[in-house]
Design a protein around this motif. Structure first.
Motif, PDB file in Angstrom:
ATOM      1  N   LEU A  73      58.444 -70.557  82.318  1.00 26.10           N
ATOM      2  CA  LEU A  73      57.637 -70.832  81.133  1.00 26.10           C
ATOM      3  C   LEU A  73      58.458 -70.657  79.859  1.00 26.10           C
ATOM      4  CD1 LEU A  73      54.281 -69.072  82.105  1.00 26.10           C
ATOM      5  CD2 LEU A  73      54.716 -71.522  81.984  1.00 26.10           C
ATOM      6  N   SER A  76      60.647 -73.579  79.326  1.00 29.52           N
ATOM      7  CA  SER A  76      59.897 -74.726  78.817  1.00 29.52           C
ATOM      8  C   SER A  76      59.697 -74.632  77.308  1.00 29.52           C
ATOM      9  CB  SER A  76      58.531 -74.816  79.518  1.00 29.52           C
ATOM     10  OG  SER A  76      58.683 -74.991  80.909  1.00 29.52           O
ATOM     11  N   VAL A 146      51.235 -76.173  77.584  1.00 26.59           N
ATOM     12  CA  VAL A 146      51.845 -74.965  78.151  1.00 26.59           C
ATOM     13  C   VAL A 146      50.848 -73.807  78.161  1.00 26.59           C
ATOM     14  CG1 VAL A 146      52.808 -74.157  75.946  1.00 26.59           C
ATOM     15  CG2 VAL A 146      53.878 -73.489  78.100  1.00 26.59           C
ATOM     16  N   VAL A 149      48.718 -74.120  81.114  1.00 26.94           N
ATOM     17  CA  VAL A 149      49.404 -73.594  82.295  1.00 26.94           C
ATOM     18  C   VAL A 149      49.225 -72.076  82.356  1.00 26.94           C
ATOM     19  CG1 VAL A 149      51.625 -73.332  83.449  1.00 26.94           C
ATOM     20  CG2 VAL A 149      51.069 -75.479  82.294  1.00 26.94           C
ATOM     21  N   TYR A 152      45.824 -71.294  83.516  1.00 25.01           N
ATOM     22  CA  TYR A 152      45.756 -71.496  84.969  1.00 25.01           C
ATOM     23  C   TYR A 152      46.353 -70.300  85.713  1.00 25.01           C
ATOM     24  CZ  TYR A 152      47.163 -73.344  89.530  1.00 25.01           C
ATOM     25  OH  TYR A 152      47.388 -73.510  90.864  1.00 25.01           O
ATOM     26  N   LEU A 153      47.448 -69.764  85.193  1.00 26.87           N
ATOM     27  CA  LEU A 153      48.071 -68.597  85.826  1.00 26.87           C
ATOM     28  C   LEU A 153      47.168 -67.371  85.715  1.00 26.87           C
ATOM     29  CD1 LEU A 153      51.775 -69.008  84.637  1.00 26.87           C
ATOM     30  CD2 LEU A 153      50.898 -69.313  86.947  1.00 26.87           C
ATOM     31  N   GLY A 185      53.484 -75.616  91.252  1.00 24.19           N
ATOM     32  CA  GLY A 185      52.677 -76.193  90.178  1.00 24.19           C
ATOM     33  C   GLY A 185      53.288 -75.956  88.813  1.00 24.19           C
ATOM     34  N   VAL A 186      53.838 -74.749  88.591  1.00 24.67           N
ATOM     35  CA  VAL A 186      54.490 -74.451  87.316  1.00 24.67           C
ATOM     36  C   VAL A 186      55.721 -75.328  87.128  1.00 24.67           C
ATOM     37  CG1 VAL A 186      55.721 -72.669  86.023  1.00 24.67           C
ATOM     38  CG2 VAL A 186      53.618 -72.094  87.232  1.00 24.67           C
ATOM     39  N   MET A 189      54.542 -78.739  86.195  1.00 22.69           N
ATOM     40  CA  MET A 189      54.057 -78.752  84.824  1.00 22.69           C
ATOM     41  C   MET A 189      55.212 -78.768  83.835  1.00 22.69           C
ATOM     42  SD  MET A 189      50.916 -79.171  84.467  1.00 22.69           S
ATOM     43  CE  MET A 189      51.019 -78.934  82.699  1.00 22.69           C
ATOM     44  N   THR A 205      47.395 -81.729  74.030  1.00 22.37           N
ATOM     45  CA  THR A 205      46.733 -82.536  75.056  1.00 22.37           C
ATOM     46  C   THR A 205      45.757 -83.534  74.451  1.00 22.37           C
ATOM     47  OG1 THR A 205      45.080 -80.753  75.285  1.00 22.37           O
ATOM     48  CG2 THR A 205      46.934 -80.766  76.833  1.00 22.37           C
TER      49      THR A 205
END
Length: 213
Positions: A73, A76, A146, A149, A152-153, A185-186, A189, A205
């Protein structure tokens, strides 16, 4: 005497409030790393029949949750997005207020269940539900890909903690398989973030609405 699990559970609850009130992405990534470490350590205090295999398994989970995923992360943010500020749909003060409501709701929901682990460590289930609901709120209240994400985590962290606290250590093989799916998945992403950034020069988004057939 205060049990270590209750202290760790309290830290999880505070980490959700910190994430809601933070204005930067990197501090939230550090919070996700802390959450990953805590939810990996908590089951070790709940199950007393620890073996060498379970300790090795816990070390692998700690490495993935506490280091590998946060590093991905962070990469990113620093190499793809180049932006540390959040662009929330819901303001920080309103988010903190929502976090307090989530904590109250989690305490109420957990009181409706009757599991032996709740009597021994009364804060663990409210903490797990708080993290789970906090992840759902993060998915709805943040616009950057991000941060979704991260939401989601958080959601997965809450689900894992509920399962780890209520299941037997032998079920961790299934949980490990789920964690590998999260890791993949990460990574995916990260690729998606790169493509969104290259197409729109941003990771908002809301810009995806401009896509047409």
């Amino acid at each position: 005497m205060i049990q270590p699990v209750n202290i760790l559970s309290l830290l999880l609850i505070l980490s959700v409030l910190f994430a809601f009130g933070s204005s930067g992405i990197i501090p939230i990534i550090k919070m996700i790393a802390l959450q990953g470490m805590i939810i990996t350590i908590v089951p070790l205090f709940l199950h007393h029949d620890l073996t060498t295999g379970s300790l090795i398994f816990g070390a692998i989970l700690l490495m993935i949750r506490g280091f590998i995923i946060p590093i991905l992360l962070y990469y990113s943010i620093t190499h793809i997005i180049h932006k540390n500020e959040l662009d929330p749909v819901c303001g920080h003060n309103a988010s903190i207020f929502a976090g307090i409501l989530i904590i109250i709701a989690s305490i109420y929901i957990s009181s409706k269940f009757d599991f032996p682990v709740i009597h021994k460590t009364p804060l663990i289930l409210p903490a797990a539900i708080t993290v789970l609901l906090g992840g759902i709120f993060f998915l709805m209240a943040r616009r950057k890909a991000v941060t979704m994400v991260i939401g989601y985590l958080m959601l997965e962290n809450g689900i894992y903690l509920i399962g780890a606290s209520l299941s037997k250590p032998s079920h961790r093989v299934v949980e490990f398989g789920i964690l590998l799916d999260v890791l993949i998945g990460v990574m995916i992403m990260g690729i998606v973030l790169f493509n969104i950034q290259r197409a729109f020069d941003d990771t908002d988004t809301a810009l995806l609405r401009k896509l047409k057939d």
